[in-house]
Motif scaffolding. Structure first.
Motif, PDB file in Angstrom:
ATOM      1  N   GLY A  64       0.798  -1.214   0.000  1.00 27.37           N
ATOM      2  CA  GLY A  64       0.000   0.000   0.000  1.00 27.37           C
ATOM      3  C   GLY A  64       0.833   1.268   0.000  1.00 27.37           C
ATOM      4  N   MET A  65       2.148   1.136   0.027  1.00 27.67           N
ATOM      5  CA  MET A  65       3.025   2.297   0.092  1.00 27.67           C
ATOM      6  C   MET A  65       2.999   3.056  -1.228  1.00 27.67           C
ATOM      7  SD  MET A  65       6.919   2.233   1.323  1.00 27.67           S
ATOM      8  CE  MET A  65       7.975   3.607   1.094  1.00 27.67           C
ATOM      9  N   GLU A  66       2.891   4.375  -1.131  1.00 28.78           N
ATOM     10  CA  GLU A  66       2.885   5.213  -2.319  1.00 28.78           C
ATOM     11  C   GLU A  66       4.312   5.395  -2.819  1.00 28.78           C
ATOM     12  OE1 GLU A  66       0.023   6.195  -3.667  1.00 28.78           O
ATOM     13  OE2 GLU A  66      -1.045   5.241  -2.032  1.00 28.78           O
ATOM     14  N   LYS A  67       4.456   5.502  -4.110  1.00 27.95           N
ATOM     15  CA  LYS A  67       5.771   5.730  -4.693  1.00 27.95           C
ATOM     16  C   LYS A  67       5.822   7.169  -5.183  1.00 27.95           C
ATOM     17  CE  LYS A  67       9.083   4.123  -8.055  1.00 27.95           C
ATOM     18  NZ  LYS A  67       9.422   3.111  -9.052  1.00 27.95           N
ATOM     19  N   ILE A  68       6.824   7.887  -4.726  1.00 34.97           N
ATOM     20  CA  ILE A  68       6.999   9.279  -5.127  1.00 34.97           C
ATOM     21  C   ILE A  68       8.347   9.415  -5.828  1.00 34.97           C
ATOM     22  CG2 ILE A  68       7.286  11.634  -4.299  1.00 34.97           C
ATOM     23  CD1 ILE A  68       5.474  10.883  -1.951  1.00 34.97           C
ATOM     24  N   THR A  69       8.336  10.080  -6.958  1.00 34.48           N
ATOM     25  CA  THR A  69       9.565  10.370  -7.675  1.00 34.48           C
ATOM     26  C   THR A  69       9.712  11.879  -7.774  1.00 34.48           C
ATOM     27  OG1 THR A  69       9.351   8.350  -8.967  1.00 34.48           O
ATOM     28  CG2 THR A  69      10.844  10.017  -9.820  1.00 34.48           C
ATOM     29  N   LEU A  70      10.837  12.377  -7.311  1.00 36.23           N
ATOM     30  CA  LEU A  70      11.135  13.806  -7.340  1.00 36.23           C
ATOM     31  C   LEU A  70      12.074  14.066  -8.509  1.00 36.23           C
ATOM     32  CD1 LEU A  70      10.990  16.569  -5.906  1.00 36.23           C
ATOM     33  CD2 LEU A  70      12.994  15.855  -4.615  1.00 36.23           C
ATOM     34  N   THR A  78      13.694   8.621  -6.198  1.00 34.88           N
ATOM     35  CA  THR A  78      12.489   8.039  -5.601  1.00 34.88           C
ATOM     36  C   THR A  78      12.606   8.119  -4.086  1.00 34.88           C
ATOM     37  OG1 THR A  78      13.394   5.804  -5.465  1.00 34.88           O
ATOM     38  CG2 THR A  78      12.231   6.389  -7.506  1.00 34.88           C
ATOM     39  N   THR A  79      11.498   7.906  -3.410  1.00 36.27           N
ATOM     40  CA  THR A  79      11.497   7.905  -1.954  1.00 36.27           C
ATOM     41  C   THR A  79      12.454   6.844  -1.422  1.00 36.27           C
ATOM     42  OG1 THR A  79       9.173   8.542  -2.013  1.00 36.27           O
ATOM     43  CG2 THR A  79      10.010   7.739   0.085  1.00 36.27           C
ATOM     44  N   GLU A  80      12.425   5.672  -2.042  1.00 36.16           N
ATOM     45  CA  GLU A  80      13.283   4.572  -1.596  1.00 36.16           C
ATOM     46  C   GLU A  80      14.756   4.934  -1.716  1.00 36.16           C
ATOM     47  OE1 GLU A  80      10.797   4.062  -3.920  1.00 36.16           O
ATOM     48  OE2 GLU A  80       9.351   3.141  -2.582  1.00 36.16           O
ATOM     49  N   GLU A  81      15.123   5.628  -2.786  1.00 38.41           N
ATOM     50  CA  GLU A  81      16.523   6.017  -2.979  1.00 38.41           C
ATOM     51  C   GLU A  81      16.973   7.015  -1.906  1.00 38.41           C
ATOM     52  OE1 GLU A  81      16.955   5.595  -7.829  1.00 38.41           O
ATOM     53  OE2 GLU A  81      16.132   7.441  -6.981  1.00 38.41           O
ATOM     54  N   LEU A 106      12.297  13.077   5.915  1.00 42.89           N
ATOM     55  CA  LEU A 106      13.137  13.727   4.908  1.00 42.89           C
ATOM     56  C   LEU A 106      12.466  15.011   4.425  1.00 42.89           C
ATOM     57  CD1 LEU A 106      14.092  10.589   2.792  1.00 42.89           C
ATOM     58  CD2 LEU A 106      15.455  11.707   4.556  1.00 42.89           C
ATOM     59  N   PHE A 107      13.269  16.054   4.296  1.00 42.22           N
ATOM     60  CA  PHE A 107      12.799  17.340   3.795  1.00 42.22           C
ATOM     61  C   PHE A 107      13.694  17.703   2.617  1.00 42.22           C
ATOM     62  CE2 PHE A 107      12.095  16.946   8.311  1.00 42.22           C
ATOM     63  CZ  PHE A 107      10.746  17.237   8.435  1.00 42.22           C
ATOM     64  N   VAL A 108      13.124  17.670   1.413  1.00 40.85           N
ATOM     65  CA  VAL A 108      13.899  17.890   0.203  1.00 40.85           C
ATOM     66  C   VAL A 108      13.783  19.350  -0.212  1.00 40.85           C
ATOM     67  CG1 VAL A 108      14.230  17.189  -2.195  1.00 40.85           C
ATOM     68  CG2 VAL A 108      13.424  15.522  -0.506  1.00 40.85           C
ATOM     69  N   GLU A 122      15.551  12.290  16.614  1.00 39.89           N
ATOM     70  CA  GLU A 122      16.587  12.964  17.390  1.00 39.89           C
ATOM     71  C   GLU A 122      17.756  13.482  16.554  1.00 39.89           C
ATOM     72  OE1 GLU A 122      17.903  10.185  20.308  1.00 39.89           O
ATOM     73  OE2 GLU A 122      15.974  10.080  21.304  1.00 39.89           O
ATOM     74  N   VAL A 123      18.274  12.647  15.696  1.00 39.02           N
ATOM     75  CA  VAL A 123      19.498  12.980  14.954  1.00 39.02           C
ATOM     76  C   VAL A 123      19.126  13.783  13.713  1.00 39.02           C
ATOM     77  CG1 VAL A 123      21.521  12.043  13.793  1.00 39.02           C
ATOM     78  CG2 VAL A 123      20.593  10.870  15.792  1.00 39.02           C
ATOM     79  N   ARG A 124      19.672  14.991  13.630  1.00 39.56           N
ATOM     80  CA  ARG A 124      19.367  15.891  12.519  1.00 39.56           C
ATOM     81  C   ARG A 124      20.615  16.140  11.681  1.00 39.56           C
ATOM     82  NH1 ARG A 124      14.455  18.053  14.058  1.00 39.56           N
ATOM     83  NH2 ARG A 124      14.026  17.882  16.274  1.00 39.56           N
ATOM     84  N   GLY A 125      20.394  16.343  10.395  1.00 41.20           N
ATOM     85  CA  GLY A 125      21.499  16.642   9.518  1.00 41.20           C
ATOM     86  C   GLY A 125      21.030  16.830   8.100  1.00 41.20           C
ATOM     87  N   SER A 126      21.961  16.792   7.164  1.00 43.77           N
ATOM     88  CA  SER A 126      21.594  16.950   5.757  1.00 43.77           C
ATOM     89  C   SER A 126      22.625  16.237   4.887  1.00 43.77           C
ATOM     90  CB  SER A 126      21.540  18.419   5.396  1.00 43.77           C
ATOM     91  OG  SER A 126      22.820  19.013   5.529  1.00 43.77           O
ATOM     92  N   PHE A 127      22.208  16.002   3.630  1.00 44.67           N
ATOM     93  CA  PHE A 127      23.141  15.466   2.638  1.00 44.67           C
ATOM     94  C   PHE A 127      22.786  16.062   1.278  1.00 44.67           C
ATOM     95  CE2 PHE A 127      19.793  12.260   3.216  1.00 44.67           C
ATOM     96  CZ  PHE A 127      19.326  12.056   1.915  1.00 44.67           C
ATOM     97  N   ALA A 128      23.792  16.165   0.441  1.00 47.62           N
ATOM     98  CA  ALA A 128      23.609  16.748  -0.888  1.00 47.62           C
ATOM     99  C   ALA A 128      23.065  15.705  -1.860  1.00 47.62           C
ATOM    100  CB  ALA A 128      24.947  17.282  -1.385  1.00 47.62           C
ATOM    101  N   ILE A 129      22.243  16.202  -2.793  1.00 47.84           N
ATOM    102  CA  ILE A 129      21.748  15.317  -3.857  1.00 47.84           C
ATOM    103  C   ILE A 129      22.060  15.927  -5.197  1.00 47.84           C
ATOM    104  CG2 ILE A 129      19.966  14.133  -2.584  1.00 47.84           C
ATOM    105  CD1 ILE A 129      17.953  16.149  -3.702  1.00 47.84           C
TER     106      ILE A 129
END
Length: 129
Positions: A64-70, A78-81, A106-108, A122-129
């Motif tokens: 039932g999980m929705e698939k989102i592609t940005l 994708t969300t999974e990636e 996740l906040f894109v 608890e653990v906050r951070g970021s990564f480049a895409i």
């Protein structure tokens, strides 16, 4: 002589009672030994059924999980990636155990080419895409 017969009679009665007690104890022990494998088999069936129920529940959630592609700037995620990248950051960059990774938000921000994350609330951070 009567006392000897009474004593012999009492001894015989005690002996017979002891034999009866021994037979009952033997029967109980035998029944317990026979019941143990049945109980173990039933326990295994219950555990197996519980595992199957968990698998079905997990499969239903995944189904039932929705698939989102940005897509932006010629890139596609994708969300999974994105979740996989967050798990890799958790495991390799933060030197944490993968088994401790429970939840992720996740906040894109495509304009910054960055994903901000909150892992396990608890653990906050970021990564480049």
């Amino acid at each position: 002589m009567k006392e000897t017969k009474k004593a012999a009679s009492k001894a015989t009665a005690k002996s017979e009672a002891a034999k009866t007690v021994a037979k009952v104890e033997s029967a109980v022990k035998s029944a317990a030994e026979k019941a143990a494998p049945v109980a173990k088999a039933a326990e295994k069936k219950v555990a197996s059924a519980a595992k199957a129920a968990v698998k079905k529940t997990t499969a239903k959630k995944d189904a039932g999980m929705e698939k989102i592609t940005l897509q932006f700037g010629g890139k596609s995620y994708t969300t999974e990636e994105l979740v996989k990248i967050a798990k890799d950051v958790w495991k390799f960059d933060l030197d944490r155990k993968e088994s401790e990774f429970e939840t992720v938000e996740l906040f894109v921000k495509p304009e910054e080419n960055t994903v901000y994350y909150v892992i396990n609330g608890e653990v906050r951070g970021s990564f480049a895409i």
